[in-house]
Scaffold this motif. Sequence first.
Motif, PDB file in Angstrom:
ATOM      1  N   ARG A 180       0.865  -1.189   0.000  1.00 22.80           N
ATOM      2  CA  ARG A 180       0.000   0.000   0.000  1.00 22.80           C
ATOM      3  C   ARG A 180       0.897   1.233   0.000  1.00 22.80           C
ATOM      4  O   ARG A 180       1.304   1.716   1.042  1.00 22.80           O
ATOM      5  N   GLN A 181       1.176   1.739  -1.185  1.00 23.13           N
ATOM      6  CA  GLN A 181       2.113   2.851  -1.326  1.00 23.13           C
ATOM      7  C   GLN A 181       1.694   4.065  -0.508  1.00 23.13           C
ATOM      8  O   GLN A 181       2.516   4.735   0.121  1.00 23.13           O
ATOM      9  N   GLU A 182       0.389   4.365  -0.508  1.00 19.36           N
ATOM     10  CA  GLU A 182      -0.082   5.536   0.231  1.00 19.36           C
ATOM     11  C   GLU A 182       0.131   5.368   1.727  1.00 19.36           C
ATOM     12  O   GLU A 182       0.486   6.329   2.422  1.00 19.36           O
ATOM     13  N   ALA A 183      -0.078   4.138   2.233  1.00 21.44           N
ATOM     14  CA  ALA A 183       0.134   3.889   3.660  1.00 21.44           C
ATOM     15  C   ALA A 183       1.608   4.036   4.011  1.00 21.44           C
ATOM     16  O   ALA A 183       1.965   4.610   5.055  1.00 21.44           O
ATOM     17  N   ALA A 184       2.478   3.520   3.141  1.00 19.99           N
ATOM     18  CA  ALA A 184       3.919   3.649   3.377  1.00 19.99           C
ATOM     19  C   ALA A 184       4.329   5.120   3.382  1.00 19.99           C
ATOM     20  O   ALA A 184       5.120   5.561   4.231  1.00 19.99           O
ATOM     21  N   ALA A 185       3.797   5.874   2.436  1.00 18.05           N
ATOM     22  CA  ALA A 185       4.132   7.301   2.352  1.00 18.05           C
ATOM     23  C   ALA A 185       3.680   8.056   3.594  1.00 18.05           C
ATOM     24  O   ALA A 185       4.371   8.964   4.078  1.00 18.05           O
ATOM     25  N   LYS A 186       2.525   7.687   4.118  1.00 18.16           N
ATOM     26  CA  LYS A 186       2.004   8.357   5.314  1.00 18.16           C
ATOM     27  C   LYS A 186       2.914   8.118   6.518  1.00 18.16           C
ATOM     28  O   LYS A 186       3.162   9.031   7.317  1.00 18.16           O
ATOM     29  N   VAL A 187       3.422   6.874   6.655  1.00 20.07           N
ATOM     30  CA  VAL A 187       4.330   6.581   7.760  1.00 20.07           C
ATOM     31  C   VAL A 187       5.616   7.387   7.593  1.00 20.07           C
ATOM     32  O   VAL A 187       6.160   7.923   8.568  1.00 20.07           O
ATOM     33  N   CYS A 188       6.098   7.504   6.363  1.00 17.81           N
ATOM     34  CA  CYS A 188       7.295   8.312   6.116  1.00 17.81           C
ATOM     35  C   CYS A 188       7.057   9.769   6.506  1.00 17.81           C
ATOM     36  O   CYS A 188       7.947  10.425   7.064  1.00 17.81           O
ATOM     37  N   GLU A 189       5.879  10.279   6.207  1.00 21.91           N
ATOM     38  CA  GLU A 189       5.554  11.655   6.586  1.00 21.91           C
ATOM     39  C   GLU A 189       5.603  11.831   8.100  1.00 21.91           C
ATOM     40  O   GLU A 189       6.074  12.864   8.603  1.00 21.91           O
ATOM     41  N   GLU A 190       5.101  10.818   8.828  1.00 21.14           N
ATOM     42  CA  GLU A 190       5.156  10.891  10.299  1.00 21.14           C
ATOM     43  C   GLU A 190       6.598  10.949  10.779  1.00 21.14           C
ATOM     44  O   GLU A 190       6.936  11.715  11.692  1.00 21.14           O
ATOM     45  N   ILE A 191       7.430  10.106  10.190  1.00 21.17           N
ATOM     46  CA  ILE A 191       8.843  10.057  10.590  1.00 21.17           C
ATOM     47  C   ILE A 191       9.532  11.380  10.289  1.00 21.17           C
ATOM     48  O   ILE A 191      10.251  11.942  11.130  1.00 21.17           O
ATOM     49  N   GLU A 192       9.299  11.899   9.088  1.00 23.86           N
ATOM     50  CA  GLU A 192       9.954  13.140   8.680  1.00 23.86           C
ATOM     51  C   GLU A 192       9.457  14.332   9.489  1.00 23.86           C
ATOM     52  O   GLU A 192      10.224  15.260   9.773  1.00 23.86           O
ATOM     53  N   ALA A 193       8.185  14.308   9.897  1.00 26.61           N
ATOM     54  CA  ALA A 193       7.642  15.389  10.718  1.00 26.61           C
ATOM     55  C   ALA A 193       8.334  15.458  12.073  1.00 26.61           C
ATOM     56  O   ALA A 193       8.365  16.516  12.713  1.00 26.61           O
ATOM     57  N   ASN A 194       8.899  14.330  12.498  1.00 29.28           N
ATOM     58  CA  ASN A 194       9.610  14.279  13.774  1.00 29.28           C
ATOM     59  C   ASN A 194      11.125  14.396  13.589  1.00 29.28           C
ATOM     60  O   ASN A 194      11.888  14.109  14.511  1.00 29.28           O
ATOM     61  N   GLY A 195      11.538  14.792  12.381  1.00 30.03           N
ATOM     62  CA  GLY A 195      12.957  15.032  12.147  1.00 30.03           C
ATOM     63  C   GLY A 195      13.736  13.834  11.653  1.00 30.03           C
ATOM     64  O   GLY A 195      14.972  13.900  11.536  1.00 30.03           O
ATOM     65  N   GLY A 196      13.054  12.720  11.342  1.00 28.81           N
ATOM     66  CA  GLY A 196      13.742  11.529  10.882  1.00 28.81           C
ATOM     67  C   GLY A 196      13.838  11.444   9.373  1.00 28.81           C
ATOM     68  O   GLY A 196      13.342  12.310   8.649  1.00 28.81           O
ATOM     69  N   GLU A 197      14.472  10.382   8.893  1.00 34.84           N
ATOM     70  CA  GLU A 197      14.628  10.143   7.460  1.00 34.84           C
ATOM     71  C   GLU A 197      13.985   8.812   7.101  1.00 34.84           C
ATOM     72  O   GLU A 197      14.221   7.796   7.767  1.00 34.84           O
ATOM     73  N   ALA A 198      13.201   8.807   6.029  1.00 30.48           N
ATOM     74  CA  ALA A 198      12.503   7.589   5.640  1.00 30.48           C
ATOM     75  C   ALA A 198      12.254   7.577   4.140  1.00 30.48           C
ATOM     76  O   ALA A 198      12.182   8.631   3.490  1.00 30.48           O
ATOM     77  N   LEU A 199      12.110   6.378   3.604  1.00 28.84           N
ATOM     78  CA  LEU A 199      11.851   6.178   2.186  1.00 28.84           C
ATOM     79  C   LEU A 199      10.688   5.215   2.034  1.00 28.84           C
ATOM     80  O   LEU A 199      10.714   4.106   2.581  1.00 28.84           O
ATOM     81  N   ALA A 200       9.651   5.616   1.319  1.00 26.42           N
ATOM     82  CA  ALA A 200       8.516   4.740   1.050  1.00 26.42           C
ATOM     83  C   ALA A 200       8.836   3.842  -0.133  1.00 26.42           C
ATOM     84  O   ALA A 200       9.409   4.288  -1.131  1.00 26.42           O
ATOM     85  N   ASN A 201       8.453   2.559  -0.026  1.00 24.29           N
ATOM     86  CA  ASN A 201       8.742   1.599  -1.080  1.00 24.29           C
ATOM     87  C   ASN A 201       7.622   0.567  -1.143  1.00 24.29           C
ATOM     88  O   ASN A 201       7.133   0.120  -0.110  1.00 24.29           O
ATOM     89  N   SER A 202       7.227   0.192  -2.363  1.00 19.21           N
ATOM     90  CA  SER A 202       6.142  -0.779  -2.507  1.00 19.21           C
ATOM     91  C   SER A 202       6.534  -1.973  -3.373  1.00 19.21           C
ATOM     92  O   SER A 202       5.675  -2.658  -3.923  1.00 19.21           O
ATOM     93  N   ASP A 203       7.836  -2.240  -3.502  1.00 19.11           N
ATOM     94  CA  ASP A 203       8.277  -3.377  -4.320  1.00 19.11           C
ATOM     95  C   ASP A 203       7.907  -4.708  -3.658  1.00 19.11           C
ATOM     96  O   ASP A 203       7.726  -4.803  -2.445  1.00 19.11           O
ATOM     97  N   ASP A 204       7.831  -5.722  -4.488  1.00 17.96           N
ATOM     98  CA  ASP A 204       7.349  -7.051  -4.102  1.00 17.96           C
ATOM     99  C   ASP A 204       8.383  -7.821  -3.285  1.00 17.96           C
ATOM    100  O   ASP A 204       9.495  -8.060  -3.761  1.00 17.96           O
ATOM    101  N   ILE A 205       8.006  -8.214  -2.075  1.00 21.74           N
ATOM    102  CA  ILE A 205       8.932  -8.975  -1.228  1.00 21.74           C
ATOM    103  C   ILE A 205       8.941 -10.461  -1.562  1.00 21.74           C
ATOM    104  O   ILE A 205       9.782 -11.203  -1.060  1.00 21.74           O
ATOM    105  N   THR A 206       8.014 -10.924  -2.407  1.00 18.49           N
ATOM    106  CA  THR A 206       7.889 -12.362  -2.657  1.00 18.49           C
ATOM    107  C   THR A 206       8.649 -12.818  -3.897  1.00 18.49           C
ATOM    108  O   THR A 206       8.466 -13.934  -4.358  1.00 18.49           O
ATOM    109  N   SER A 207       9.503 -11.963  -4.432  1.00 22.15           N
ATOM    110  CA  SER A 207      10.368 -12.363  -5.540  1.00 22.15           C
ATOM    111  C   SER A 207      11.754 -11.787  -5.300  1.00 22.15           C
ATOM    112  O   SER A 207      11.902 -10.717  -4.690  1.00 22.15           O
ATOM    113  N   VAL A 208      12.772 -12.481  -5.769  1.00 20.43           N
ATOM    114  CA  VAL A 208      14.136 -11.979  -5.635  1.00 20.43           C
ATOM    115  C   VAL A 208      14.302 -10.698  -6.433  1.00 20.43           C
ATOM    116  O   VAL A 208      15.008  -9.775  -6.015  1.00 20.43           O
TER     117      VAL A 208
END
Length: 292
Positions: free
Chosen positions: A39-67
């Motif tokens: 869920r790209q939008e959900a990942a982006a929202k968590v990144c926004e929370e982190i960045e709002a508190n001064g942290g660094e984050a990257l949202a990513n939605s690539d598939d974990i079930t393939s190499v």
Amino acid sequence: MGICDNRTIIITGAGGGLGRAYALGFAAEGAKVVVNDIRQEAAAKVCEEIEANGGEALANSDDITSVAGASKILEAALGRFNEVHGVVNNAGVCRDKMFATMTEEDWDQVMQVHLRGHFCLANVLTRYWRERSKAGEPVNARIINTSSGAGLQGSIGQSNYSAAKAGILGLTLVQAAELARYGITANAIAPQARTSMTEGVFDEMMKAPEDGGFDSWDPANVAPLVVWLGSSASSHVSGQVFEAKGGWISVADGWRTGPEKDKQERWQPAELTEVVDGLLAEAKPAQKVYGT
């Protein structure tokens, strides 16, 4: 200063629930976080929370079930943060049914996300860390896998989930044994918390207290242990399974050789009733399957 300063951690399924709590917890301790979620939008929202508190984050939605998908996650992390120090394999799904009515699709979907998902990303990262180690560079890496009480003792209506989570425990033990030489530790957690996967099943049991008291089912309660496992402070701990809920932490006592009897020659089938009954009488009973 945090215990994860200058470390980069990838967390799968981090758009909500436990994964989100881990992402916020790592960021609060100074880590740079790759927030992976389909869920790209959900990942982006968590990144926004982190960045709002001064942290660094990257949202990513690539598939974990393939190499191939896992390789893209690593590439994205390196492209943004130049390094990766750990992964929390957290993403999961449930397809609950009684065993007699479970379909092949129910089985495969759970195995795909849990077991294959745990393999692909950790395998890609291990190859990266091994190359660095062989090149003489210091590696202080972490694999944190997610099992469950269902994996430790089984759960009625969850044979697929229980089997996948038990498989993750076995995977963790082998990872720990094989990868120590490269500076990689592997541990697993069996968290108990209120998440989207518990909705509709444990709503009443896991609801937050109305009086404002300690919320033992809050996913944020599990995060401190996971953050510690991802830090440099945990370098001496590997091959362990931790249960966590609220303020409670336990080290799971896994399979080991128990009571035994050796005839020094082949047994006859008719002899074994007495022998097996005697061994079972000496053995410590297993925890009951959840729901029985």
